[in-house]
Design an enzyme around this catalytic site. Structure first.
Site, PDB file in Angstrom:
ATOM      1  N   CYS A  73       0.875  -1.171   0.000  1.00  0.00           N
ATOM      2  CA  CYS A  73       0.000   0.000   0.000  1.00  0.00           C
ATOM      3  C   CYS A  73       0.913   1.221   0.000  1.00  0.00           C
ATOM      4  O   CYS A  73       1.586   1.496   0.999  1.00  0.00           O
ATOM      5  CB  CYS A  73      -0.859  -0.030   1.263  1.00  0.00           C
ATOM      6  SG  CYS A  73      -1.890   1.421   1.431  1.00  0.00           S
ATOM      7  N   ASN A  75       0.280   4.631  -0.425  1.00  0.00           N
ATOM      8  CA  ASN A  75      -0.122   5.781   0.404  1.00  0.00           C
ATOM      9  C   ASN A  75       0.002   5.436   1.885  1.00  0.00           C
ATOM     10  O   ASN A  75       0.412   6.266   2.701  1.00  0.00           O
ATOM     11  CB  ASN A  75      -1.565   6.177   0.091  1.00  0.00           C
ATOM     12  CG  ASN A  75      -1.717   6.767  -1.308  1.00  0.00           C
ATOM     13  OD1 ASN A  75      -0.800   7.408  -1.813  1.00  0.00           O
ATOM     14  ND2 ASN A  75      -2.854   6.537  -1.935  1.00  0.00           N
ATOM     15  N   GLU A 217     -10.318   0.364  -6.044  1.00  0.00           N
ATOM     16  CA  GLU A 217      -9.415  -0.549  -5.344  1.00  0.00           C
ATOM     17  C   GLU A 217     -10.077  -1.873  -4.976  1.00  0.00           C
ATOM     18  O   GLU A 217     -11.205  -1.887  -4.464  1.00  0.00           O
ATOM     19  CB  GLU A 217      -8.924   0.106  -4.044  1.00  0.00           C
ATOM     20  CG  GLU A 217      -7.810   1.077  -4.258  1.00  0.00           C
ATOM     21  CD  GLU A 217      -7.151   1.467  -2.944  1.00  0.00           C
ATOM     22  OE1 GLU A 217      -6.933   0.591  -2.084  1.00  0.00           O
ATOM     23  OE2 GLU A 217      -6.886   2.666  -2.784  1.00  0.00           O
ATOM     24  N   CYS A 226      -4.822   5.779  -4.894  1.00  0.00           N
ATOM     25  CA  CYS A 226      -4.146   4.520  -4.556  1.00  0.00           C
ATOM     26  C   CYS A 226      -2.689   4.698  -4.958  1.00  0.00           C
ATOM     27  O   CYS A 226      -2.382   4.903  -6.140  1.00  0.00           O
ATOM     28  CB  CYS A 226      -4.803   3.372  -5.325  1.00  0.00           C
ATOM     29  SG  CYS A 226      -3.918   1.813  -5.130  1.00  0.00           S
TER      30      CYS A 226
HETATM   31  N1  LIG Z   1      -4.449   2.143  -1.364  1.00  0.00           N
HETATM   32  C1  LIG Z   1      -3.305   1.352  -1.488  1.00  0.00           C
HETATM   33  C2  LIG Z   1      -3.449  -0.059  -1.950  1.00  0.00           C
HETATM   34  C3  LIG Z   1      -4.254  -0.856  -0.937  1.00  0.00           C
HETATM   35  C4  LIG Z   1      -4.338  -2.285  -1.320  1.00  0.00           C
HETATM   36  C5  LIG Z   1      -5.240  -2.543  -2.476  1.00  0.00           C
HETATM   37  N2  LIG Z   1      -6.605  -2.255  -2.204  1.00  0.00           N
HETATM   38  C6  LIG Z   1      -5.072  -4.039  -2.824  1.00  0.00           C
HETATM   39  O1  LIG Z   1      -5.854  -4.880  -2.356  1.00  0.00           O
HETATM   40  O2  LIG Z   1      -4.124  -4.342  -3.570  1.00  0.00           O
HETATM   41  C7  LIG Z   1      -2.134   2.091  -2.071  1.00  0.00           C
HETATM   42  O3  LIG Z   1      -2.012   3.282  -1.750  1.00  0.00           O
HETATM   43  O4  LIG Z   1      -1.270   1.509  -2.742  1.00  0.00           O
END
Ligand SMILES: N[C@@H](CCC[C@H](N)C(=O)O)C(=O)O
Length: 321
Positions: A73, A75, A217, A226
């Site tokens: 993740c 961010n 997401e 994201c």
């Molecule tokens: N918001 C995030 C990514 C969070 C994980 C994503 N929902 C997944 O399941 O891969 C970011 O900032 O990268």
């Protein structure tokens, strides 16, 4: 049990951050689902866990709003970077994530006084098996139209290492979200292409070093931003000669970040630079799998961030009108 949480965001991608100093046996999946409920205290997009590490300064785990666990993740890692660096009184740290130990660093503010951090985004793979994405006999997907996804949007698939499907689109697909909503909801339901789901981003080219990215997401839905998706989008835009130079500005519905994209001997090196904002400090009571908010102290940082949002909105208006 009383639990201390910090509410943080990077480009409006909002998380509760919890540092577990010992094995507290809390049910993090259950906690994430309740904390992310939008009707309770505004909700959040995920829960960031900061844990002790044997091989780095700290370890990060990421639980999505639906309780699924993400391998990375971007961010969130900036917010964890700030938490760890401020606690250890250092400007650079190594954070263990599911698939890699990543370097994070305090940086000069990207806007006025915003606390800003850069985070390494790695490992990168274009192999469809790394997402996974199943497309008949294909091993990789580079800027190609897939009839089942769209007749006119070229898509690229990449994992960084969480899975991303990235389409370069015209303005109409940004103004109206329904195509992205339908495709992403399909690919994140029981389907033959992405059994584990995928983050779906639509990228609008803006100038030779600026793009706009909106992401649906996996495990959450549309978010303000994201980080891994924006970095992967900057990479794809570079590879497709949509942008040039090493530093790409990526606007998103929650603000903007900068993505550094560099190539050394055929290997890409990516990093994401942006705000790490502390919204407030919370105390909750967590017992019998139920959360009750007891206390909160809200910081002034969001007021400062709102100025950045006004700047971003004005900047975007100048592209879209
Ligand atoms: N918001 C995030 C990514 C969070 C994980 C994503 N929902 C997944 O399941 O891969 C970011 O900032 O990268």
């Amino acid at each position: 049990m009383k639990v201390q949480l910090v509410k943080v965001h990077g480009s409006g991608n909002t998380f509760y951050l919890y540092e577990a100093l010992y094995d507290d046996k809390l049910d993090y999946v259950n906690m994430a689902k309740q904390l992310c409920n939008p009707s309770i205290n505004g909700g959040a997009d995920g829960l960031l866990l900061v844990l002790p590490s044997d091989i780095a300064d700290a370890k990060m785990r990421v639980i999505n709003a639906d309780g699924s666990e993400a391998s990375m993740c971007g961010n969130g890692l900036r917010c964890v970077a700030r938490h760890v660096c401020e606690k250890l009184e250092i400007d650079e740290a190594i954070i263990e994530t599911m698939h890699a130990c990543l370097t994070v660093r305090k940086e000069a503010p990207i806007f006025e006084q915003l606390p800003t951090y850069s985070v390494e985004i790695s490992p990168i793979s274009f192999e469809l098996s790394s997402l996974p994405l199943f497309l008949e006999d294909k091993q990789e997907l580079h800027h190609e139209r897939i009839a089942a996804f769209s007749e006119d949007i070229p898509f690229t698939a990449v994992s960084v290492p969480n899975p991303h499907l990235i389409g370069i689109v015209e303005k109409k697909y940004i103004e109206n979200t329904s195509h992205q909503q339908q495709l992403a909801a399909f690919l994140n339901s029981d389907n033959e292409y992405c059994p584990n789901g995928v983050n779906v981003s639509y990228v609008l080219p803006i100038s030779n070093d600026e793009i706009f990215v909106r992401t649906y997401e996996r495990g959450v839905g549309f978010t303000n931003a994201c980080g891994t998706a924006m970095t992967a989008s900057a990479l794809i835009s570079t590879m497709e000669n949509i942008v040039s130079g090493n530093l790409i500005t990526v606007y998103n519905p929650g603000g903007f970040v900068q993505c550094s994209v560099e190539q050394y001997n055929d290997k890409w090196k990516l990093s994401l630079i942006g705000n790490a904002t502390i919204v407030g400090y919370y105390e909750i009571e967590y017992s019998h799998n139920k959360i009750e908010f007891i206390d909160c102290v809200i910081t002034e940082e969001q007021v400062q961030y709102d100025k950045c949002n006004i700047y971003t909105e004005n900047r975007l208006r100048s592209f879209t009108q």
